[in-house]
Design an enzyme around this catalytic site. Structure first.
Site, PDB file in Angstrom:
ATOM      1  N   LYS A   1      -5.049  27.243   7.305  1.00  0.00           N
ATOM      2  CA  LYS A   1      -5.682  28.384   6.629  1.00  0.00           C
ATOM      3  C   LYS A   1      -6.827  28.906   7.491  1.00  0.00           C
ATOM      4  CE  LYS A   1      -7.554  29.647   2.053  1.00  0.00           C
ATOM      5  NZ  LYS A   1      -7.891  29.176   0.691  1.00  0.00           N
TER       6      LYS A   1
ATOM      7  N   SER B   1      -6.218  31.910  -3.360  1.00  0.00           N
ATOM      8  CA  SER B   1      -6.438  32.557  -2.090  1.00  0.00           C
ATOM      9  C   SER B   1      -5.576  32.035  -0.938  1.00  0.00           C
ATOM     10  CB  SER B   1      -7.909  32.406  -1.706  1.00  0.00           C
ATOM     11  OG  SER B   1      -8.210  31.061  -1.407  1.00  0.00           O
TER      12      SER B   1
ATOM     13  N   SER C   1      -7.239  27.862  -5.840  1.00  0.00           N
ATOM     14  CA  SER C   1      -6.640  28.492  -4.653  1.00  0.00           C
ATOM     15  C   SER C   1      -5.610  27.670  -3.901  1.00  0.00           C
ATOM     16  CB  SER C   1      -7.742  28.900  -3.667  1.00  0.00           C
ATOM     17  OG  SER C   1      -8.376  30.075  -4.102  1.00  0.00           O
TER      18      SER C   1
END
Lengths: 95, 507
Positions: free
Chosen positions: B78, B172, B196
């Site tokens: 990420k 997210s 998330s």
């Protein structure tokens, strides 16, 4: 609670986010929608309840108070938009 | 020959160990899959050369019999994790061009154990969002086809930058969930402040775990809300998630909130019997007007665990409904403090100005997107003079109440709690565009309590909606008892099976 237009301007300034006059009514609407959403918390009985400071019960670790890092000025400055002679460069702050 | 991208992480690991395949071939297969899947927009940076070099080094170590637990396994990272010399911008404009001079502890642990980095994954800007639509790099499409879309229609929508009509992969960690579900990487790192990791896992039919607060080091993760943020993996099976978490987690003197306790071998708990465990079902999660499919799935999940030998009991978590509003005070407050560092001086974007406050205001106005600006302003407001007690202090007291609810349930002998993961299946990109911000926030209604209480939460896929979209269940555990969650998650996976998106229509 809700915020008026003057409060929105003040919050934006405190947050150091430039907003145009045209954006302010829209921001006011959005902030008030969120404040309305959290309004119900006012009814919760929190008498005598300790505020949470640490979610897991752990003692903060201590270490010897010695220098463990440093002498990496070039690395620190590597991502800066503007530098000069090993310093960050900003507009003049003091007249 | 089987496509190397169809292997699970555990299968690939075993084949690498027996030298049936090479890391170079495995890595090259994933790089080719990433290249064909550009339309999904899951990756914001691909580190192909570095990946192949890491793969070659892994092959050399494997040949010498020196492989680590993740030796030669290609994964995605990420964009929120600092990776030395590589694109790290939390998908924000304000971090334009930022390449850290250091490596986050979590990614350093992964490389120590032999993993191969494929690149950086798209995400909501500063992890603020539930659909990956707030990313400066544009929305990510889920590999799941929208109901009533043919592959041809979906491909046409993919060509458009806005990806409208395609399914959102959640957020997210939307780049991570899309990439793992589409077999672009064997697993990925993600992070979870309010849901998330778990919401994107549920919406894309994969497994995600947010471990106990303090299980993974936060050092080198771009901070959103420091008392809530936790790292965790996304993977296609419970076993794969267990293997990833073991490497990611561990003590770190650089993060004073990181637990010094040793990391168990999580994989050993995958397949462990759940006989005799007590599972709580909290009545407060049964929301008014609840999606009947989600309710039925939840009942089915309880039935599966009962059939596996667990006892199901009703529990009460009376402060549940206060968690989401309290979160929308605590998280923006901490964000407004954490994101004060983005000032246009030391790194990232800088808008020219002749005066310093003007420089801050211009840089932050153009560098932050609308959702981040909104949350920073809310956070600034609730921390400002005269409002701190009414909002922030009260929210932190409510957090104590939320945690106490869980402590009472666990104190009464409950080993884990079973809940739905999300209030609905995935929604389409653009579907929430005209909605109030609060409507998007409701996506986290079942996950956010776990962050507020610092507990571990695992989401595993459990079924499909009538429209053919994945649905997930959440298991909440005692602090530092991730092992019980892996055992229970495996029991659900065994009963429910695994769920794959339709074949690669995006390629």
């Amino acid at each position: 609670m809700s915020v008026d237009l003057a409060a929105v301007r003040r919050i934006a300034h405190l947050a150091r986010i430039g907003v145009s006059e045209a954006e302010i009514p829209h921001l006011q609407h959005e902030i008030n929608a969120i404040l309305a959403f959290v309004e119900a918390l006012g009814e919760v009985d929190v008498e005598g309840v300790e505020p949470m400071t640490s979610v897991t019960p752990m003692r903060l670790p201590m270490r010897d108070d010695v220098v463990t890092d440093g002498e990496i000025a070039a690395k620190v400055l590597a991502n800066a938009p503007l530098t000069e002679d090993g310093f960050f460069l900003v507009p003049k702050v003091i007249e | 020959m089987t496509d190397l991208t169809s292997l699970t992480l555990a299968e690939a690991r075993d084949r690498l160990a027996s030298r049936a395949i090479s890391s170079r071939d495995l890595t090259a297969a994933h790089l080719a899959a990433i290249d064909r899947a550009k339309g999904l927009n899951a990756f914001v940076a691909v580190t192909a050369e570095k990946a192949l070099a890491m793969a070659d080094a892994s092959d050399a170590r494997l040949a010498r019999g020196e492989g680590g637990p993740l030796e030669g396994l290609p994964i995605g990272v990420k964009d929120l994790y600092a990776t030395e010399g590589v694109h790290t911008q939390a998908c924000s404009h304000i971090l334009d061009g930022f390449k850290p001079a250091y490596e986050s502890t979590v990614t350093a642990n992964l490389w120590r154990d032999g993993a191969v980095m494929l690149g950086k994954l798209n995400m909501d800007e500063f992890a603020m969002g539930s659909s990956n639509e707030t990313s400066y790099y544009g929305p990510v499409a889920s590999p799941w086809l929208p109901p009533n879309f043919s592959p041809t229609q979906a491909r046409a929508a993919l060509a458009d930058k806005g990806k409208r009509g395609l399914m959102a992969p959640g957020g997210s960690s939307g780049g991570s969930s899309s990439a793992v579900a589409a077999h672009l990487c064997l697993a990925a790192t993600a992070s979870d402040t309010g849901g998330s990791i778990r919401q994107p896992a549920a919406l894309t039919g994969i497994v995600g775990i947010k471990p106990t607060y303090g299980r993974c080091s936060r050092w080198g993760m771009v901070a959103f809300a420091s008392s809530l943020d936790q790292a965790g993996p996304l993977a296609r099976t419970v076993r794969d998630a267990a293997i990833m978490l073991r490497s990611m987690a561990g003590p770190d003197p650089k993060d004073s909130t990181c637990s010094p306790s040793p990391v168990p071998d999580y994989e050993a708990s995958v397949g462990r019997s759940v006989k005799g465990l007590t599972i709580g079902v909290p009545k407060e999660y049964r929301l008014e007007g609840m999606n009947p499919e989600i309710e039925a799935l939840w009942a089915k999940g309880a039935e599966w665990l009962r059939a596996a030998g667990a006892t199901i009991v009703d529990v009460s978590l009376p402060n549940t409904r206060h968690a989401l509003p309290a979160y929308y005070i605590v998280a923006p407050a901490e964000a407004s403090s954490n994101l004060a560092r983005y000032d246009g001086v030391r790194y990232g974007l800088r808008e020219p100005a002749s005066e310093i406050v003007d420089l801050y205001q211009k840089t932050r106005a153009s560098g932050f997107g609308p959702e981040v600006r909104r949350r920073l302003m809310i956070g600034t407001y609730v921390l400002s003079a005269g409002y701190y007690d009414a909002y922030y202090l009260r929210a932190q007291k409510i957090r104590t109440l939320i945690k106490r609810d869980f402590e009472i349930a666990f104190g009464n002998g409950v080993d884990a709690i079973l809940t739905p993961a999300t209030p609905s299946p995935a929604f389409a990109i653009g579907a929430m565009a005209s909605a109030d911000p609060v409507e998007m926030y409701l996506n986290d209604v079942f996950t956010v309590t776990v962050n507020m209480a610092g507990l571990p939460g695992l989401v595993t896929p459990a079924g499909l909606s009538a429209d053919g979209l994945p649905l997930g269940l959440q298991l909440i555990g005692r602090p530092f008892d991730e092992e019980t969650l892996f055992a229970l998650g495996e029991a659900i996976e065994q009963a429910a099976g695994r769920f794959s998106p339709p074949e690669a229509w995006w390629a």
